[in-house]
Write a protein that holds these residues in place. Structure first.
Motif, PDB file in Angstrom:
ATOM      1  N   ARG A 155       0.840  -1.215   0.000  1.00  0.00           N
ATOM      2  CA  ARG A 155       0.000   0.000   0.000  1.00  0.00           C
ATOM      3  C   ARG A 155       0.868   1.255   0.000  1.00  0.00           C
ATOM      4  NH1 ARG A 155      -1.369   3.362   3.861  1.00  0.00           N
ATOM      5  NH2 ARG A 155      -0.657   1.977   5.544  1.00  0.00           N
ATOM      6  N   LEU A 156       1.883   1.283   0.872  1.00  0.00           N
ATOM      7  CA  LEU A 156       2.751   2.457   0.955  1.00  0.00           C
ATOM      8  C   LEU A 156       3.551   2.662  -0.326  1.00  0.00           C
ATOM      9  CD1 LEU A 156       4.056   2.002   4.610  1.00  0.00           C
ATOM     10  CD2 LEU A 156       2.523   3.800   3.781  1.00  0.00           C
ATOM     11  N   PHE A 157       3.953   1.559  -0.950  1.00  0.00           N
ATOM     12  CA  PHE A 157       4.724   1.654  -2.193  1.00  0.00           C
ATOM     13  C   PHE A 157       3.891   2.302  -3.296  1.00  0.00           C
ATOM     14  CE2 PHE A 157       6.710   0.157  -6.107  1.00  0.00           C
ATOM     15  CZ  PHE A 157       8.039   0.383  -5.843  1.00  0.00           C
ATOM     16  N   GLY A 158       2.597   2.067  -3.274  1.00  0.00           N
ATOM     17  CA  GLY A 158       1.722   2.655  -4.291  1.00  0.00           C
ATOM     18  C   GLY A 158       1.384   4.109  -4.040  1.00  0.00           C
ATOM     19  N   GLU A 159       1.664   4.602  -2.826  1.00  0.00           N
ATOM     20  CA  GLU A 159       1.291   5.966  -2.465  1.00  0.00           C
ATOM     21  C   GLU A 159       2.418   6.981  -2.642  1.00  0.00           C
ATOM     22  OE1 GLU A 159      -1.933   4.681   1.024  1.00  0.00           O
ATOM     23  OE2 GLU A 159      -0.012   5.627   1.568  1.00  0.00           O
ATOM     24  N   GLN A 160       3.659   6.515  -2.748  1.00  0.00           N
ATOM     25  CA  GLN A 160       4.800   7.434  -2.775  1.00  0.00           C
ATOM     26  C   GLN A 160       5.935   6.804  -3.578  1.00  0.00           C
ATOM     27  OE1 GLN A 160       5.987   8.654   1.146  1.00  0.00           O
ATOM     28  NE2 GLN A 160       7.865   9.640   0.481  1.00  0.00           N
ATOM     29  N   SER A 161       6.820   7.641  -4.103  1.00  0.00           N
ATOM     30  CA  SER A 161       7.996   7.128  -4.802  1.00  0.00           C
ATOM     31  C   SER A 161       9.150   6.987  -3.812  1.00  0.00           C
ATOM     32  CB  SER A 161       8.398   8.053  -5.948  1.00  0.00           C
ATOM     33  OG  SER A 161       8.788   9.317  -5.454  1.00  0.00           O
ATOM     34  N   TYR A 162       9.975   5.973  -4.035  1.00  0.00           N
ATOM     35  CA  TYR A 162      11.087   5.694  -3.138  1.00  0.00           C
ATOM     36  C   TYR A 162      12.380   5.519  -3.929  1.00  0.00           C
ATOM     37  CZ  TYR A 162       7.417   4.796   0.273  1.00  0.00           C
ATOM     38  OH  TYR A 162       6.332   4.927   1.094  1.00  0.00           O
ATOM     39  N   ALA A 163      13.488   5.907  -3.294  1.00  0.00           N
ATOM     40  CA  ALA A 163      14.799   5.721  -3.908  1.00  0.00           C
ATOM     41  C   ALA A 163      15.282   4.298  -3.739  1.00  0.00           C
ATOM     42  CB  ALA A 163      15.813   6.689  -3.292  1.00  0.00           C
ATOM     43  N   LEU A 164      14.768   3.602  -2.695  1.00  0.00           N
ATOM     44  CA  LEU A 164      15.232   2.243  -2.400  1.00  0.00           C
ATOM     45  C   LEU A 164      14.258   1.584  -1.448  1.00  0.00           C
ATOM     46  CD1 LEU A 164      18.684   0.855  -1.901  1.00  0.00           C
ATOM     47  CD2 LEU A 164      17.299   0.826   0.163  1.00  0.00           C
ATOM     48  N   VAL A 165      14.188   0.249  -1.526  1.00  0.00           N
ATOM     49  CA  VAL A 165      13.397  -0.536  -0.582  1.00  0.00           C
ATOM     50  C   VAL A 165      14.342  -1.458   0.183  1.00  0.00           C
ATOM     51  CG1 VAL A 165      11.595  -2.278  -0.299  1.00  0.00           C
ATOM     52  CG2 VAL A 165      11.336  -0.494  -2.046  1.00  0.00           C
ATOM     53  N   LEU A 166      14.285  -1.396   1.519  1.00  0.00           N
ATOM     54  CA  LEU A 166      14.984  -2.347   2.385  1.00  0.00           C
ATOM     55  C   LEU A 166      13.958  -3.390   2.795  1.00  0.00           C
ATOM     56  CD1 LEU A 166      17.147  -0.048   4.709  1.00  0.00           C
ATOM     57  CD2 LEU A 166      17.988  -1.730   3.082  1.00  0.00           C
ATOM     58  N   LEU A 167      14.163  -4.632   2.382  1.00  0.00           N
ATOM     59  CA  LEU A 167      13.107  -5.639   2.470  1.00  0.00           C
ATOM     60  C   LEU A 167      13.523  -6.865   3.264  1.00  0.00           C
ATOM     61  CD1 LEU A 167      10.310  -6.695   1.487  1.00  0.00           C
ATOM     62  CD2 LEU A 167      11.498  -7.560  -0.555  1.00  0.00           C
ATOM     63  N   ASP A 168      12.801  -7.133   4.339  1.00  0.00           N
ATOM     64  CA  ASP A 168      12.950  -8.402   5.046  1.00  0.00           C
ATOM     65  C   ASP A 168      12.154  -9.470   4.286  1.00  0.00           C
ATOM     66  OD1 ASP A 168      13.568 -10.314   6.926  1.00  0.00           O
ATOM     67  OD2 ASP A 168      12.113  -9.611   8.401  1.00  0.00           O
ATOM     68  N   LEU A 169      12.589 -10.722   4.372  1.00  0.00           N
ATOM     69  CA  LEU A 169      11.884 -11.782   3.655  1.00  0.00           C
ATOM     70  C   LEU A 169      10.724 -12.364   4.456  1.00  0.00           C
ATOM     71  CD1 LEU A 169      14.850 -13.814   2.090  1.00  0.00           C
ATOM     72  CD2 LEU A 169      13.423 -12.094   0.995  1.00  0.00           C
ATOM     73  N   MET A 170      10.918 -12.516   5.739  1.00  0.00           N
ATOM     74  CA  MET A 170       9.909 -13.159   6.588  1.00  0.00           C
ATOM     75  C   MET A 170       8.984 -12.102   7.164  1.00  0.00           C
ATOM     76  SD  MET A 170      10.894 -16.195   6.099  1.00  0.00           S
ATOM     77  CE  MET A 170       9.872 -17.091   7.263  1.00  0.00           C
ATOM     78  N   LEU A 171       7.800 -11.964   6.534  1.00  0.00           N
ATOM     79  CA  LEU A 171       6.859 -10.913   6.911  1.00  0.00           C
ATOM     80  C   LEU A 171       5.464 -11.490   7.123  1.00  0.00           C
ATOM     81  CD1 LEU A 171       7.837  -8.265   4.217  1.00  0.00           C
ATOM     82  CD2 LEU A 171       8.375  -8.115   6.657  1.00  0.00           C
ATOM     83  N   PRO A 172       4.654 -10.853   7.966  1.00  0.00           N
ATOM     84  CA  PRO A 172       3.258 -11.280   8.116  1.00  0.00           C
ATOM     85  C   PRO A 172       2.426 -10.917   6.895  1.00  0.00           C
ATOM     86  CG  PRO A 172       4.007  -9.935   9.994  1.00  0.00           C
ATOM     87  CD  PRO A 172       5.033  -9.794   8.905  1.00  0.00           C
ATOM     88  N   TYR A 173       1.345 -11.668   6.688  1.00  0.00           N
ATOM     89  CA  TYR A 173       0.298 -11.404   5.686  1.00  0.00           C
ATOM     90  C   TYR A 173       0.773 -11.577   4.243  1.00  0.00           C
ATOM     91  CZ  TYR A 173      -1.662  -9.321   9.897  1.00  0.00           C
ATOM     92  OH  TYR A 173      -2.078  -9.122  11.175  1.00  0.00           O
ATOM     93  N   LEU A 174       1.804 -10.861   3.838  1.00  0.00           N
ATOM     94  CA  LEU A 174       2.353 -11.005   2.483  1.00  0.00           C
ATOM     95  C   LEU A 174       3.864 -11.072   2.627  1.00  0.00           C
ATOM     96  CD1 LEU A 174       1.628 -10.879  -0.649  1.00  0.00           C
ATOM     97  CD2 LEU A 174       2.261  -8.453  -0.491  1.00  0.00           C
ATOM     98  N   ASN A 175       4.463 -12.210   2.239  1.00  0.00           N
ATOM     99  CA  ASN A 175       5.905 -12.340   2.491  1.00  0.00           C
ATOM    100  C   ASN A 175       6.723 -11.473   1.530  1.00  0.00           C
ATOM    101  OD1 ASN A 175       6.636 -13.811   0.063  1.00  0.00           O
ATOM    102  ND2 ASN A 175       5.717 -15.631   0.971  1.00  0.00           N
ATOM    103  N   GLY A 176       8.018 -11.337   1.852  1.00  0.00           N
ATOM    104  CA  GLY A 176       8.893 -10.454   1.101  1.00  0.00           C
ATOM    105  C   GLY A 176       9.007 -10.811  -0.362  1.00  0.00           C
ATOM    106  N   MET A 177       9.059 -12.101  -0.680  1.00  0.00           N
ATOM    107  CA  MET A 177       9.182 -12.518  -2.076  1.00  0.00           C
ATOM    108  C   MET A 177       7.954 -12.136  -2.887  1.00  0.00           C
ATOM    109  SD  MET A 177      12.027 -13.619  -2.793  1.00  0.00           S
ATOM    110  CE  MET A 177      13.363 -13.541  -1.629  1.00  0.00           C
TER     111      MET A 177
END
Length: 236
Positions: free
Chosen positions: A40-62
């Motif tokens: 949701r946040l990715f769709g609301e704003q532009s980012y220079a970079l994403v720091l992404l953990d793989l093990m996440l609730p609801y929707l995993n990192g992959m």
């Protein structure tokens, strides 16, 4: 220059540590604690970079990464406690730009973040000047239009990531030179080499899948065993 970073991390102590560190470097950090919030946040704003953990609730990192790669080339740095070769290959294979394992040094994290943003900025701006004729490099059936960031084979465009483009450009520019993995990493990532050969191996494998007719028997990207890689030799 965009200094916004999306941090996708459900561990509160790690999030606080990363936010404090990168904020001091001038970055603006938006925190998402699960994959759905991140999307949701990715769709609301532009980012220079994403720091992404793989093990996440609801929707995993992959799954998050696959979804944003459908329409965005923003640099993604995977930060995960899962340090197996399979996870690294899977993450990079879906379009991540780099991988750093927990626990990590904040100095190393900061360096990798700055390097990824710098490389992406250089990649996006490389075709901005039209004051001179495009530089064209042709190797057998593959043509690189350097100024316009365009790769074609038999006239068909091949879409590369920023890292893939930089690796191939390095080989095309110095066709007789053998590059070690450390030299490739320092040149393309612009950072210290920490001996993680898998990052180079995965990028080379994906590049071969896109450029070679037969990736298992490559013509363009040759492995020089025990040393590194070089461009294939073609008879004129």
């Amino acid at each position: 220059m965009n200094q916004n970073i999306l941090l996708v991390e459900d561990d509160g102590s790690i999030s606080e540590m990363v936010i404090n560190c990168l904020s001091k470097e001038g970055f603006s950090i938006t925190l998402a604690r699960d994959g759905e919030e991140a999307l949701r946040l990715f769709g609301e704003q532009s980012y220079a970079l994403v720091l992404l953990d793989l093990m996440l609730p609801y929707l995993n990192g992959m799954d998050f990464l696959k979804k944003i790669r459908e329409h965005s080339r923003v640099p993604v740095l995977i930060v995960s406690a899962k340090d197996s070769e399979v996870d690294k290959a899977l993450g990079l294979g879906f379009g991540a730009d780099d991988y750093i394992a927990k626990p990590f040094s904040l100095i190393e994290l900061t360096a990798r973040v700055k390097s990824a943003i710098r490389r992406a900025t250089e990649y996006s701006n490389a075709g901005g000047s039209a004051s001179h004729s495009p530089k064209i490099i042709t190797v057998k059936d593959v043509t690189m239009d350097i100024d316009n960031i365009r790769l074609t084979k038999h006239g068909r465009e091949i879409h590369l990531t920023a890292k893939e483009w930089s690796i191939l450009k390095l080989l095309f520019t110095y066709p007789r030179k053998i590059f070690t993995k450390e030299q490739i990493y320092r040149s393309v990532w612009g950072d210290e080499y920490y001996g993680d050969e898998n990052i180079i191996n995965v990028h080379m494998s994906r590049l071969r899948d896109k450029v070679e007719d037969h990736p298992s028997s490559p013509e363009y990207i040759k492995t020089i065993w025990g040393i590194g890689y070089k461009l294939g030799d073609f008879q004129e």
